[in-house]
Write an enzyme that holds these catalytic residues in place. Sequence first.
Site, PDB file in Angstrom:
ATOM      1  N   ARG A 190       0.806  -1.219   0.000  1.00 37.20           N
ATOM      2  CA  ARG A 190       0.000   0.000   0.000  1.00 37.20           C
ATOM      3  C   ARG A 190       0.845   1.278   0.000  1.00 37.20           C
ATOM      4  O   ARG A 190       0.427   2.310   0.523  1.00 37.20           O
ATOM      5  CB  ARG A 190      -0.966   0.006   1.203  1.00 37.20           C
ATOM      6  CG  ARG A 190      -1.908  -1.176   1.266  1.00 37.20           C
ATOM      7  CD  ARG A 190      -2.835  -1.236   0.063  1.00 37.20           C
ATOM      8  NE  ARG A 190      -3.739  -2.366   0.145  1.00 37.20           N
ATOM      9  CZ  ARG A 190      -3.527  -3.554  -0.412  1.00 37.20           C
ATOM     10  NH1 ARG A 190      -2.424  -3.760  -1.129  1.00 37.20           N
ATOM     11  NH2 ARG A 190      -4.405  -4.518  -0.287  1.00 37.20           N
ATOM     12  N   SER A 239     -11.095   0.683   3.088  1.00 40.34           N
ATOM     13  CA  SER A 239     -10.292   0.402   4.282  1.00 40.34           C
ATOM     14  C   SER A 239      -9.584   1.668   4.758  1.00 40.34           C
ATOM     15  O   SER A 239      -8.921   2.354   3.983  1.00 40.34           O
ATOM     16  CB  SER A 239      -9.252  -0.676   3.983  1.00 40.34           C
ATOM     17  OG  SER A 239      -9.879  -1.907   3.688  1.00 40.34           O
ATOM     18  N   GLU A 309      -4.286   3.882   5.847  1.00 42.38           N
ATOM     19  CA  GLU A 309      -4.248   3.645   4.404  1.00 42.38           C
ATOM     20  C   GLU A 309      -4.820   4.845   3.665  1.00 42.38           C
ATOM     21  O   GLU A 309      -4.387   5.181   2.568  1.00 42.38           O
ATOM     22  CB  GLU A 309      -5.040   2.380   4.065  1.00 42.38           C
ATOM     23  CG  GLU A 309      -4.976   1.962   2.615  1.00 42.38           C
ATOM     24  CD  GLU A 309      -5.565   0.582   2.386  1.00 42.38           C
ATOM     25  OE1 GLU A 309      -6.406   0.459   1.478  1.00 42.38           O
ATOM     26  OE2 GLU A 309      -5.181  -0.371   3.089  1.00 42.38           O
TER      27      GLU A 309
END
Length: 316
Positions: A190, A239, A309
């Site tokens: 990520r 998320s 994130e």
Amino acid sequence: MDKENFTRLRGELFCDHPLARYTSWRVGGKAERFYRPADLFDLQDFLTQLPSDEPLTWLGLGSNVLIRDGGIKGTVILTLNRLKELSVVNSQLVFREKSGTEDFFSGNGKTIIRAEAGVTCAKLAKFCVSQGLEDGAFFAGIPGTVGGALAMNAGAFGGETWRTVIGVETMNHQGEILKRTPDEFKIHYRQVEGLENQFFIAGYFCFNHGDPDKAKTAINALLKKRNLSQPIGKYSCGSVFRNPPGDYAARLIESAGLKGKSIGNAEVSEKHANFILNKGNASAADIEALIHYVAQHVSQIHGIQLVKEVHIIGRS
């Protein structure tokens, strides 16, 4: 800068433009300037007319970003459905001029797709299915655009964007297009390093040939799995936190007793604890406060510091 300062533009330029409707959380302040380019070439024209020190923010589907209530200084560029080219390309022509060899990216029984930054990942997945490319089905689970997926190495259902990437096109502040290869970047979970004041405008993705029916079955199965586990249709960013090594952020948040926790009109989802929902009229401040609360509480209970994130940008 006002509209009168620009010439030759085919896109749409707005000043003091509200941004909430361009984000999946439906929150956020205004942009000083907001530009929707007509296409890639129009974007180049626009950038060449901006001051070299103009702050730039790139926005796609707005699904992995929290824009603060004070808005964004400088210019916001919307790529969604503007940088929209999507096609199968001749693999032997990709980056030939950079490599100096015709077979730098030879086909070898695979298909190479070029997708511009404003193409949604869902559209890329459907295009893969139409070509019988089953290993591209995971893109259906990424709620964003190709540009965002490249910028953060987005993933879903065990797949990750950069595992399929063989090359990218980036653009600098002056509107120049550069072709770059994966070995020029540091790719993490990520996270992608190495842009250096450039922005992704297209990606070249390599997939294995397969059966179109099997590819369609795969994407339907993945979407069914997602719909059962996530609060689809609600205002969220997807998320909020990255999964820590060997564990899941959702499990840590749920076991800390935080499902349903609210601050203002922001709420931790009862269906998936790593989703924070706007229940209707939350502010960005509500959501940011809840993000910090969740991270602090999980740290106190489990001794694990969750890493965001989602990207939080703009002025408070």
